[in-house]
Design a protein around this motif. Structure first.
Motif, PDB file in Angstrom:
ATOM      1  N   ALA A 178       9.932  35.456  37.023  1.00 12.83           N
ATOM      2  CA  ALA A 178      10.329  35.717  35.640  1.00 12.83           C
ATOM      3  C   ALA A 178      11.016  34.504  35.016  1.00 12.83           C
ATOM      4  N   SER A 179      11.623  33.645  35.843  1.00 12.47           N
ATOM      5  CA  SER A 179      12.279  32.487  35.227  1.00 12.47           C
ATOM      6  C   SER A 179      11.250  31.424  34.837  1.00 12.47           C
ATOM      7  N   ARG A 180      10.150  31.313  35.627  1.00 14.64           N
ATOM      8  CA  ARG A 180       9.106  30.341  35.246  1.00 14.64           C
ATOM      9  C   ARG A 180       8.227  30.878  34.133  1.00 14.64           C
ATOM     10  N   PHE A 181       8.108  32.202  34.070  1.00 10.03           N
ATOM     11  CA  PHE A 181       7.241  32.828  33.051  1.00 10.03           C
ATOM     12  C   PHE A 181       8.070  33.838  32.271  1.00 10.03           C
ATOM     13  N   PRO A 182       9.005  33.357  31.410  1.00  7.34           N
ATOM     14  CA  PRO A 182      10.018  34.236  30.813  1.00  7.34           C
ATOM     15  C   PRO A 182       9.464  35.317  29.878  1.00  7.34           C
ATOM     16  N   PHE A 183       8.186  35.220  29.494  1.00  7.75           N
ATOM     17  CA  PHE A 183       7.652  36.250  28.573  1.00  7.75           C
ATOM     18  C   PHE A 183       7.754  37.641  29.191  1.00  7.75           C
ATOM     19  N   VAL A 184       7.765  37.741  30.506  1.00  9.89           N
ATOM     20  CA  VAL A 184       7.805  39.079  31.133  1.00  9.89           C
ATOM     21  C   VAL A 184       9.130  39.789  30.831  1.00  9.89           C
ATOM     22  N   LYS A 185      10.183  38.991  30.568  1.00 12.82           N
ATOM     23  CA  LYS A 185      11.503  39.600  30.332  1.00 12.82           C
ATOM     24  C   LYS A 185      11.544  40.333  29.002  1.00 12.82           C
ATOM     25  N   ASP A 186      10.632  39.953  28.119  1.00 11.27           N
ATOM     26  CA  ASP A 186      10.665  40.564  26.794  1.00 11.27           C
ATOM     27  C   ASP A 186       9.296  41.142  26.431  1.00 11.27           C
ATOM     28  N   TRP A 187       8.684  41.817  27.378  1.00  9.32           N
ATOM     29  CA  TRP A 187       7.355  42.407  27.143  1.00  9.32           C
ATOM     30  C   TRP A 187       7.536  43.658  26.268  1.00  9.32           C
ATOM     31  N   HIS A 188       7.009  43.619  25.054  1.00 10.92           N
ATOM     32  CA  HIS A 188       7.275  44.726  24.133  1.00 10.92           C
ATOM     33  C   HIS A 188       5.980  45.285  23.531  1.00 10.92           C
ATOM     34  N   PHE A 189       4.864  45.082  24.254  1.00 13.03           N
ATOM     35  CA  PHE A 189       3.577  45.533  23.700  1.00 13.03           C
ATOM     36  C   PHE A 189       3.232  46.929  24.208  1.00 13.03           C
ATOM     37  N   ASP A 190       2.255  47.591  23.538  1.00 13.09           N
ATOM     38  CA  ASP A 190       1.848  48.951  23.956  1.00 13.09           C
ATOM     39  C   ASP A 190       1.262  48.925  25.368  1.00 13.09           C
ATOM     40  N   THR A 191       0.474  47.870  25.644  1.00 12.06           N
ATOM     41  CA  THR A 191      -0.147  47.756  26.967  1.00 12.06           C
ATOM     42  C   THR A 191       0.935  47.645  28.035  1.00 12.06           C
ATOM     43  N   ARG A 192       0.792  48.434  29.091  1.00 11.11           N
ATOM     44  CA  ARG A 192       1.792  48.412  30.152  1.00 11.11           C
ATOM     45  C   ARG A 192       1.607  47.183  31.046  1.00 11.11           C
ATOM     46  N   LEU A 193       2.734  46.570  31.419  1.00 11.36           N
ATOM     47  CA  LEU A 193       2.696  45.379  32.285  1.00 11.36           C
ATOM     48  C   LEU A 193       3.237  45.754  33.660  1.00 11.36           C
ATOM     49  N   GLN A 194       2.442  45.446  34.697  1.00 12.19           N
ATOM     50  CA  GLN A 194       2.930  45.643  36.064  1.00 12.19           C
ATOM     51  C   GLN A 194       3.323  44.268  36.588  1.00 12.19           C
ATOM     52  N   PHE A 195       4.582  44.133  36.944  1.00 10.75           N
ATOM     53  CA  PHE A 195       5.093  42.811  37.321  1.00 10.75           C
ATOM     54  C   PHE A 195       5.367  42.732  38.821  1.00 10.75           C
ATOM     55  N   PHE A 196       4.702  41.777  39.475  1.00  8.61           N
ATOM     56  CA  PHE A 196       4.871  41.570  40.923  1.00  8.61           C
ATOM     57  C   PHE A 196       5.601  40.262  41.146  1.00  8.61           C
ATOM     58  N   GLY A 197       6.773  40.328  41.722  1.00  7.71           N
ATOM     59  CA  GLY A 197       7.502  39.088  42.010  1.00  7.71           C
ATOM     60  C   GLY A 197       8.986  39.355  42.069  1.00  7.71           C
ATOM     61  N   ASP A 198       9.706  38.294  42.403  1.00 11.22           N
ATOM     62  CA  ASP A 198      11.162  38.405  42.525  1.00 11.22           C
ATOM     63  C   ASP A 198      11.833  38.326  41.165  1.00 11.22           C
TER      64      ASP A 198
END
Ligand SMILES: O=c1ccn([C@@H]2O[C@H](COP(=O)(O)OP(=O)(O)O)[C@@H](O)[C@H]2O)c(=O)[nH]1
Length: 337
Positions: A178-198
């Protein structure tokens, strides 16, 4: 004449650099290559004499006439990598190819000053394995002269997990930090995001439409990437121009999704865009809201067609064919004019 390949040890088992080098070596050893283990350690703690002896020890099995593929960077500093190559080239009639996994001067802005040393290092070897043709064009501008170049094209992701056809679902999966790809911290779209990682303790995440799956071991990851799309998305962050770098380099996670059988969505301009489009295995988005739109608009028929296309490439990736091909091509190039 023997063929050797260097392999990285000593980093965290979650390091993608380590995973990638170990994977390449696993493939290479099935083809009769001999492994040279390289330990990742604080090189500056060695005196010049100790360092010299350590390198001699690593190359104990190397003889004149041999071929060595050096997987770089070793992450032990460019000076260390240069010493390795200089030592190898002191053997009579040896042939050395450098397999570039990452270009540190392009990865981190504050390391760009290392570019001349990096190019000098590349120019010493008789052969080079580069991720893509666009990386070659970029490095040529910096003075790269090596003539014998093999392009990797895609990472493999070896896996013995049986193929399972993915389910059509309006979700995207993302693997990474999440620190290298910070967009995951603010995912606000209708499509659900499954996040794998630390996640780091300091990472505050907007949890409204994201499933935090945590870090998974490889087999677990392959089984859990079972529906929707795999997302490859890079953003420019502080000191790391990830988006620009994605135009030249190869993403490891991209191959993880394909190994699991998932169609992918990538940021526009990614180095593999042409391959993905030609093989009908991925869609290209120009923004995250575009990703959301693509997921919503892709019909079940379109999804299933992509899944069928992915299945073929997945076979190549899970069985190491991109790596086998590049290793054979490299040996061939080194021994012919
Ligand atoms: O839960 C996880 C998360 C990541 N990975 C591994 O880490 C890679 C992703 O690393 P990174 O984001 O550095 O890859 P990139 O696409 O940037 O090259 C994946 O492909 C997996 O091999 C894993 O095994 N389990």
């Amino acid at each position: 004449m023997k063929i050797h390949i260097t392999n990285l040890y000593g980093q965290s088992s979650r390091s993608t650099a380590l995973i990638a080098q170990n994977m390449v070596t696993d493939v290479a050893t099935t083809m009769g290559f001999k492994e040279i283990g390289i330990y990742s350690y604080p090189v500056h703690t060695d005196s010049p004499n100790e360092l010299n002896k350590r390198i001699d020890g690593m190359f104990a099995a190397v003889g004149s006439d041999d071929i060595v593929i050096a997987q770089f960077p070793t992450w032990n500093s460019i000076e260390f990598d240069t010493m390795l190559i200089d030592k190898l080239l002191s053997y009579r009639d040896i042939k050395v190819a450098i397999f570039i996994h990452d270009v540190v001067p392009l990865m981190f802005e504050n390391n760009y000053y290392l570019m001349p040393k990096f190019i000098e290092l590349c120019n010493k070897a008789q052969g080079l394995i580069l991720p893509t043709r666009s990386m070659f064009t970029r490095l040529e501008k910096e003075g790269l002269k090596t003539k014998k170049i093999v392009f990797q094209g895609l990472w493999d992701h070896l896996s013995k997990v049986d193929y399972h056809e993915p389910n059509y679902q309006k979700t995207v999966n993302f693997i990474g930090s999440a620190s290298r790809f910070p967009f995951v911290k603010d995912w606000h779209f209708d499509t659900r995001l499954q996040f794998f990682g630390d996640l780091e303790e300091s990472d505050s995440i907007n949890k409204s439409n994201i499933d935090l799956k945590g870090w998974m071991s490889d087999d677990e990851l392959m089984l859990n990437l079972s529906s929707g799309f795999g997302l490859v998305w890079s953003e420019e962050i502080d000191n790391q121009k990830e988006r620009t770098y994605s135009m030249y380099n190869l993403s490891y996670k991209l191959s993880s999704y394909l190994a699991a059988g998932l169609p992918i969505i990538v940021n526009e301009g990614i180095s593999t865009q042409m391959f993905l489009e030609k093989n009908g295995i991925g869609l290209v988005a120009n923004s995250l809201s575009d990703v959301d739109r693509i997921v919503k608009q892709t019909s079940i028929e379109e999804y299933q067609q992509m899944v069928r296309n992915v299945k073929k490439v997945s076979y190549l990736i899970k069985n190491g064919y991109f790596t086998k091909k590049l290793l054979i091509d490299t040996v061939y190039r080194l021994l012919t004019e």
